[in-house]
Design an enzyme around this catalytic site. Structure first.
Site, PDB file in Angstrom:
ATOM      1  N   ASN A   1      39.363  38.396  25.691  1.00  0.00           N
ATOM      2  CA  ASN A   1      39.805  38.601  27.070  1.00  0.00           C
ATOM      3  C   ASN A   1      38.951  37.835  28.080  1.00  0.00           C
ATOM      4  O   ASN A   1      39.402  37.574  29.200  1.00  0.00           O
ATOM      5  CB  ASN A   1      39.823  40.094  27.416  1.00  0.00           C
ATOM      6  N   HIS A   2      37.734  37.436  27.700  1.00  0.00           N
ATOM      7  CA  HIS A   2      36.896  36.657  28.621  1.00  0.00           C
ATOM      8  C   HIS A   2      37.174  35.161  28.548  1.00  0.00           C
ATOM      9  O   HIS A   2      36.625  34.411  29.369  1.00  0.00           O
ATOM     10  CB  HIS A   2      35.417  36.939  28.363  1.00  0.00           C
TER      11      HIS A   2
ATOM     12  N   ARG B   1      41.154  50.518  30.933  1.00  0.00           N
ATOM     13  CA  ARG B   1      40.622  49.206  31.330  1.00  0.00           C
ATOM     14  C   ARG B   1      41.493  48.545  32.398  1.00  0.00           C
ATOM     15  O   ARG B   1      41.053  47.616  33.066  1.00  0.00           O
ATOM     16  CB  ARG B   1      40.545  48.274  30.121  1.00  0.00           C
TER      17      ARG B   1
END
Length: 309
Positions: A112-113, A211
């Site tokens: 996800n980064h 999240r």
């Protein structure tokens, strides 16, 4: 100028920053290599699997000390190479150079980064600006991120992904058909794969994640997915584990976390997972490298609460 990949790797191992033109060429050439890979890459054991490293470069070097340097060891990295740590540029530069030099020995998945939006917020963009004086390197790396594969399957048995499962993906063939080339969307199957987490064992289906992206899921979802695809185990990263790893759901799912003393303040140990030729799994735990301990004098910003879920 002609790129000397071996020279780049040697200098990176020594902790030296590459010139900007070298970074650009490595990204362009590695992008072409990654773009030729399918969404779901089949590989064979033995392989050493690495979870989030988050720019903790000296801990990445420690991993190569523990597991053996490429190409003597096959490595699978599950994503989240950048942000948080102080040396994201060196970390992703080395991994891309190694992928370019040993394409069948190094496998890189998207986390996800590996995203323009996330890296603007959590440190990588600012680090590129500081170290190179412009955003050119950041643009080269984030363009490369668009080509990273989404999953790996080890010997038709172990499904490897950064985050977790998706309600949109029942069978792996649906994952193979996704268009992965572009920024990670806020919702949908691609977002779920990099953002989702296992939840309680008795969670009946998928529940929206706190999240703000992806889902949580329980043992029954994992069992259905594995049964539908004829596989035995889900292996993922994405969540801080204070003991370096967690095994859930009657040994049907594992989380591997490879950033010790995360953000130079969390006090956790880390691990890598060795999968042997018979698909036996062995976690090897390790502490932060001495150089990373020294970096604790200037810790990274504390992670948001969602990173501890």
């Amino acid at each position: 100028m002609k790129l000397d990949v071996d020279s780049c790797i040697s200098r990176l191992y020594a902790g030296q920053l590459l010139d900007e033109w070298e970074v650009t060429q490595i990204c362009e050439q590695t992008h072409a290599l990654l773009a030729a890979e399918p969404n779901v890459v089949p590989i064979s054991a033995p392989v050493t699997v690495v979870g989030d490293v988050h720019g903790q470069f000296f801990d990445l070097l420690e991993i190569f000390q523990i597991g053996g340097p490429p190409p003597s060891t096959n490595y699978l990295f599950l994503g989240d190479y950048v942000d948080r740590g102080h040396h994201s540029v060196e970390t992703i530069s080395l991994l891309c150079a190694l992928k370019l030099r040993y394409p069948q020995r190094i496998h890189l998945l998207r986390g996800n980064h590996e995203s323009r939006n996330i890296t603007r917020t959590y440190g990588f963009y600012a680090e590129c600006q500081t170290k190179y004086g412009s955003a050119q390197a950041w643009r080269a790396f984030t363009d490369l991120f668009d080509a990273l594969a989404l999953a790996v399957i080890i010997d038709d048995s172990i499904f490897c992904v950064h985050g977790g499962l998706s309600p949109s993906i029942v069978h792996v063939d649906q994952l193979r058909a996704l268009d992965r080339f572009g920024e990670i969307p806020h919702e949908g199957a691609l977002a779920d794969l990099v953002w989702s987490d296992p939840g309680d064992d008795d969670t009946p289906g998928f529940a929206r994640s706190q999240r703000g992206a992806g889902f949580t899921f329980g043992a029954r979802v994992v069992d259905r997915f594995l049964h539908a695809n004829g596989m035995a185990h889900v292996l993922r990263a994405h969540q801080l584990c204070m003991e370096g790893y967690v095994v859930l759901f009657n040994d049907r799912l594992s989380t591997v976390w490879s950033a010790p003393n995360y953000c130079y303040r969390c006090g956790n140990v880390a691990s890598v997972l060795y999968v042997d030729p018979y698909l036996q799994r062995d976690f090897v735990t390790f502490d932060a490298a001495p150089e990373s301990c020294a970096a604790a004098a200037t810790p990274a910003p504390a992670p948001d609460a969602m990173y501890f879920l």
